[in-house]
Design a protein around this motif. Structure first.
Motif, PDB file in Angstrom:
ATOM      1  N   ASP A 137     -10.050   5.399  11.457  1.00  0.00           N
ATOM      2  CA  ASP A 137      -8.668   5.837  11.413  1.00  0.00           C
ATOM      3  C   ASP A 137      -8.015   5.555  12.767  1.00  0.00           C
ATOM      4  OD1 ASP A 137      -6.461   7.748  10.280  1.00  0.00           O
ATOM      5  OD2 ASP A 137      -6.971   8.561  12.254  1.00  0.00           O
TER       6      ASP A 137
ATOM      7  N   GLY B 221      -5.880   7.082  -1.063  1.00  0.00           N
ATOM      8  CA  GLY B 221      -6.213   5.671  -0.947  1.00  0.00           C
ATOM      9  C   GLY B 221      -5.035   4.797  -0.581  1.00  0.00           C
TER      10      GLY B 221
ATOM     11  N   ARG C  34      -2.448   3.777  -2.387  1.00  0.00           N
ATOM     12  CA  ARG C  34      -2.361   2.734  -3.397  1.00  0.00           C
ATOM     13  C   ARG C  34      -1.239   3.037  -4.387  1.00  0.00           C
ATOM     14  NH1 ARG C  34      -6.988  -0.361  -3.929  1.00  0.00           N
ATOM     15  NH2 ARG C  34      -5.586  -1.737  -5.093  1.00  0.00           N
TER      16      ARG C  34
ATOM     17  N   LEU D 163     -13.998  -0.062  12.614  1.00  0.00           N
ATOM     18  CA  LEU D 163     -13.730   0.616  11.349  1.00  0.00           C
ATOM     19  C   LEU D 163     -13.456   2.088  11.639  1.00  0.00           C
ATOM     20  CD1 LEU D 163     -13.676   0.378   8.229  1.00  0.00           C
ATOM     21  CD2 LEU D 163     -16.090   1.056   8.253  1.00  0.00           C
TER      22      LEU D 163
ATOM     23  N   ASP E 135      -8.986  -0.648  11.860  1.00  0.00           N
ATOM     24  CA  ASP E 135      -8.486  -0.356  10.522  1.00  0.00           C
ATOM     25  C   ASP E 135      -9.513   0.503   9.795  1.00  0.00           C
ATOM     26  OD1 ASP E 135      -7.457  -0.811   7.662  1.00  0.00           O
ATOM     27  OD2 ASP E 135      -6.102  -2.080   8.818  1.00  0.00           O
ATOM     28  N   ASP E 136      -9.036   1.355   8.888  1.00  0.00           N
ATOM     29  CA  ASP E 136      -9.966   2.171   8.108  1.00  0.00           C
ATOM     30  C   ASP E 136     -10.394   1.492   6.813  1.00  0.00           C
ATOM     31  OD1 ASP E 136      -7.711   2.421   6.532  1.00  0.00           O
ATOM     32  OD2 ASP E 136      -7.541   4.604   6.724  1.00  0.00           O
ATOM     33  N   ASP E 137      -9.961   0.240   6.614  1.00  0.00           N
ATOM     34  CA  ASP E 137     -10.359  -0.560   5.462  1.00  0.00           C
ATOM     35  C   ASP E 137     -11.203  -1.725   5.965  1.00  0.00           C
ATOM     36  OD1 ASP E 137     -10.632  -2.169   3.248  1.00  0.00           O
ATOM     37  OD2 ASP E 137      -8.496  -2.230   2.751  1.00  0.00           O
ATOM     38  N   HIS E 138     -12.482  -1.728   5.617  1.00  0.00           N
ATOM     39  CA  HIS E 138     -13.401  -2.740   6.130  1.00  0.00           C
ATOM     40  C   HIS E 138     -12.939  -4.151   5.764  1.00  0.00           C
ATOM     41  CE1 HIS E 138     -17.071  -5.175   6.504  1.00  0.00           C
ATOM     42  NE2 HIS E 138     -17.454  -4.288   7.397  1.00  0.00           N
ATOM     43  N   SER E 139     -12.376  -4.306   4.576  1.00  0.00           N
ATOM     44  CA  SER E 139     -11.968  -5.640   4.119  1.00  0.00           C
ATOM     45  C   SER E 139     -10.796  -6.199   4.913  1.00  0.00           C
ATOM     46  CB  SER E 139     -11.612  -5.607   2.632  1.00  0.00           C
ATOM     47  OG  SER E 139     -10.446  -4.825   2.406  1.00  0.00           O
ATOM     48  N   ALA E 140     -10.080  -5.350   5.635  1.00  0.00           N
ATOM     49  CA  ALA E 140      -8.928  -5.817   6.416  1.00  0.00           C
ATOM     50  C   ALA E 140      -9.346  -6.446   7.732  1.00  0.00           C
ATOM     51  CB  ALA E 140      -7.978  -4.647   6.689  1.00  0.00           C
TER      52      ALA E 140
ATOM     53  N   ARG F  54       0.836  -1.209   0.000  1.00  0.00           N
ATOM     54  CA  ARG F  54       0.000   0.000   0.000  1.00  0.00           C
ATOM     55  C   ARG F  54       0.874   1.264   0.000  1.00  0.00           C
ATOM     56  NH1 ARG F  54      -5.467  -0.955   1.509  1.00  0.00           N
ATOM     57  NH2 ARG F  54      -5.755   1.256   1.058  1.00  0.00           N
TER      58      ARG F  54
END
Length: 551
Positions: free
Chosen positions: A318, A147, A149, A316, A299-304, A90
Motif C-alpha cells: 500500500d 478491490g 473494481r 508490493l 503498488d499493491d497489485d503485483h501485476s502492475a 479501477r
C-alpha cells in the motif's frame, strides 16, 4: 420486503452505497425505486451511457461506491462505454443490470451479459437465487470497494421476483454478520523491500516521486517522505492536484508538463512511481526517464509492477504504508533535489499559465491557451474540473488549476470522446461545495448533449467550456492537411444557441472581451452556463504530438 429486488436495494443501502444513476425500464424499475425509498439518491439520466459516466465521476471524487441501474440487454449495451472507462480506471462502481430469466432463451433482450462485462475489464457477478441474494450482493460490494473494481451484477428477472427471505440490517444488534463488514488492512511491504527503497533514496541526489491513481489517498505520507528524502513531487494526470500546496510540486508528469518541469523530471537520478503505471502518457514514451535513472514502482497489485516498462525495484505494498515504513527506515533527512534554485525556478514558471507562448488569436477565433489562462483567473479557486477527451484536453488540464485531487476528474482510460459532460455532472454531485467546470470539445459536447437537459434539470451551478474548432481536431492534426478531412471537419455551429434551447445560458466567445458575460454569471452562479469558445487552430496540441509519437 416482498421481493428479492427490494432485498437487493435494502442490502446496498445498508452497506452504504453513494448516489445511484440510471435510465429506468421494466427490468430495473422495482430495484431503482427500492434504492430511492431507502434514501439512496438517484439521478434519472437521458441515456444509459450518460448515467454510467455520471456514476463513474461520482465514485471517483466522493470516496463512496456509486450505483448504475440499467435495463436488461440494450440498457447494458448502451452503458458499456462508460462502464469500460470506469473498469479501466479501477473505479469502485456497482452496475445493477437486469437480466433475462434463465428460461427466456428467445427473449429479444437476451445477451451474454457476463461476457460483455468481462470484455471491457469489469467483474461479472450475479444474484443466483433468493437464498444467496444477500451473499451475492455483499460479495459484489466488497469486490467494488476493497478491490477497487467496477462490478456488473446481473439480476435475472425471475430471481428478482422471488419472495425475499428474512433479512436483518447490519445495524441490528441481533445481526450475526456472516460476512465481515470491516475492510482488510492495507498491504504492508516486505522489510527487505523497504530497506532497498530506503537505500536508493539515501544515495539519490535528485529523486522525483510520481503519484498516480493508486496514491490519491496517500498524499500526506508521500509528501512527508519526499520532504525527508529531498524528492520533487509530480502526479499522473488522474491524480492532478494531489500535491498542489507543496513548494516542490511539479504538477502533471507527461505530455502536459511545462518545459521546466519536464527538464526537472528528466534530470532525476531516481524516479519512484507510487500507485502509478509510469506508462507512455506519464513518461512521454520513456523520454522523461534519464539514461542513468533508477526506476522504482510501488503498488499493491503485483501485476502492475513493471507492466509498462522495466523497473529496478518493485515494491508490493500500500502506498501510504510503504511511505511511512520507508520514512522511518531513512537514516537522515537530506535536501536532495529540493534546492533554493529549484524552488525559485518553480515559483516563476511551474505552470503553463506562467510560460510564454505565441498568441494565435484572430478576429474571429481565440487562442485556446489565452482562453484557458483567462478562465483560470476568472473561475473561483474552489472548483472541480472535469475534462472530456480530444485534441483540446491539454489546455484545461494544464491551465485550469485545481485545489487538490478531489477537484479533478479525468476520464481518459478508454480515450473515448463524449464522456466529459456526464462524468462532470456526477463529480459535481460528489463535490457540491465547489463550482463544477466541464471542459469538452465540440464533438464531445454534441455526443453527450442529451445530458445537458439533465444538468439543467438538476439545477446545480455548472460551467461547460466548449473548445470549439468545428472538427474532430485530433484526427485533423494527426492525418494532416494533405489528407481528405471532409469526414472530420464540420460547418461552424451555434452551440450557444443550442444550449439556450436546453434551458442553459449560452455565451459565444471569440475574444477576451466576450468573457465579460462569463464574469457577470460567475458573480452569482446559477443554473448552467455553456461557453462556446471558437478556438484558433493550434496546428496540433503539444501533448498530441507526444501521444502520436511512435504510433
Amino acid at each position: 420486503m416482498d421481493s428479492v429486488a427490494e432485498l437487493i436495494a435494502e442490502v446496498l443501502a445498508d452497506l452504504g452505497v453513494g448516489h445511484a444513476f440510471g435510465v429506468v425500464g421494466s427490468g430495473n424499475f422495482q430495484i431503482t425505486n427500492g434504492l430511492r425509498t431507502r434514501g439512496v439518491g438517484f439521478v434519472a439520466a437521458r441515456h444509459e451511457g450518460g448515467a454510467a459516466s455520471m456514476a463513474d465521476g461520482y465514485a471517483r471524487l466522493s470516496g463512496r461506491p456509486a450505483v448504475l441501474s440499467v435495463h436488461q440487454g440494450c440498457g447494458l449495451t448502451n452503458a458499456i462505454t462508460g462502464i469500460g472507462e470506469a473498469a479501466k480506471s479501477r473505479t469502485p462502481l456497482i452496475v445493477l443490470a437486469a437480466d433475462t430469466a434463465g428460461s427466456a432463451v428467445r427473449s429479444n433482450f437476451r445477451i451474454d451479459q457476463d461476457a460483455l462485462a468481462v470484455s471491457v475489464g469489469a467483474v461479472a457477478e450475479r444474484v443466483h437465487s433468493a437464498a444467496s441474494a444477500v451473499a451475492d450482493v455483499t460479495r459484489a460490494y466488497r469486490t467494488a470497494v476493497e478491490g477497487r473494481r467496477t462490478v456488473v451484477l446481473s439480476l435475472p428477472l425471475d430471481v428478482q421476483a422471488q419472495p425475499a427471505p428474512p433479512y436483518q440490517r447490519l445495524s441490528d444488534p441481533a445481526q450475526p454478520e456472516p460476512l465481515p463488514s470491516v475492510p482488510p488492512f492495507p498491504v504492508r511491504p516486505a522489510q527487505e523491500a523497504v530497506a532497498a527503497l530506503a537505500a536508493l533514496l539515501a544515495s539519490a541526489q535528485r529523486p522525483v516521486f510520481v503519484a498516480g491513481r493508486g496514491a490519491r489517498s496517500a498524499g500526506l505520507e508521500i509528501s512527508s517522505l519526499a520532504a525527508r528524502s529531498g524528492a520533487l513531487l509530480a502526479t499522473s494526470a488522474v491524480a492532478n492536484g494531489l500535491f498542489r500546496h507543496d513548494e516542490f510540486d511539479l504538477g502533471i508528469s507527461g505530455g502536459f508538463s511545462t518545459p521546466l518541469t519536464a527538464d526537472l523530471i528528466e534530470g532525476a537520478d531516481l524516479i519512484v512511481g507510487w500507485g502509478c503505471a509510469l506508462n507512455m502518457w506519464t513518461m512521454r514514451h520513456g523520454s522523461l526517464i534519464g539514461e542513468d535513472a533508477v526506476v522504482v514502482q510501488v503498488d499493491d497489485d503485483h501485476s502492475a509492477l513493471g507492466a509498462h516498462r522495466p523497473i529496478s525495484l518493485g515494491v508490493l505494498g500500500d502506498c501510504a504504508a510503504t511511505a511511512r515504513d520507508v520514512s522511518e527506515a531513512l537514516p537522515t533527512t537530506k535536501p536532495g533535489y529540493r534546492t533554493s534554485t529549484v524552488s525559485q525556478k518553480l515559483a516563476q514558471s511551474r505552470w503553463w499559465n506562467d510560460t510564454p507562448t505565441p498568441d494565435l488569436s484572430s478576429d474571429t477565433r481565440i487562442d485556446p491557451r489565452v482562453l484557458s489562462a483567462a478562465l483560470d483567473d476568472l473561475l473561483p479557486t474552489e472548483r472541480m474540473v472535469s475534462i472530456d477527451s480530444g485534441n483540446f484536453m491539454g489546455y484545461p488540464a494544464a491551465y485550469l488549476r485545481v485545489p487538490d485531487e478531489k477537484g479533478f476528474c479525468f476520464t481518459q482510460a478508454f480515450q473515448s470522446v463524449g464522456l466529459g459532460l456526464a462524468s462532470g455532472l456526477g463529480a459535481a454531485l460528489a463535490q457540491p461545495s465547489r463550482l463544477a467546470v466541464v471542459a469538452t470539445g465540440d464533438g464531445g459536447f454534441l455526443m453527450g448533449i442529451s445530458e445537458l437537459e439533465t444538468a439543467v434539470r438538476l439545477g446545480i451551478p455548472l460551467v461547460v467550456v466548449i473548445y470549439d474548432d468545428a472538427a474532430y481536431g485530433a484526427e485533423v492534426h494527426h492525418f494532416g492537411p494533405d489528407a481528405d478531412l471532409g469526414a472530420v471537419t464540420f460547418p461552424d455551429t451555434d452551440l450557444a444557441a443550442m444550449a439556450t434551447g436546453f434551458g442553459a445560458k449560452g455565451v459565444t466567445v471569440r475574444s477576451l472581451d466576450d468573457l465579460a458575460e462569463v464574469k457577470d454569471w460567475l458573480s452569482t452562479p446559477q443554473g448552467v452556463l455553456v461557453i462556446d469558445a471558437k478556438i484558433a487552430d493550434d496546428g496540433g496540441a503539444w501533448w498530441l504530438a507526444e501521444a502520436f509519437r511512435g504510433h
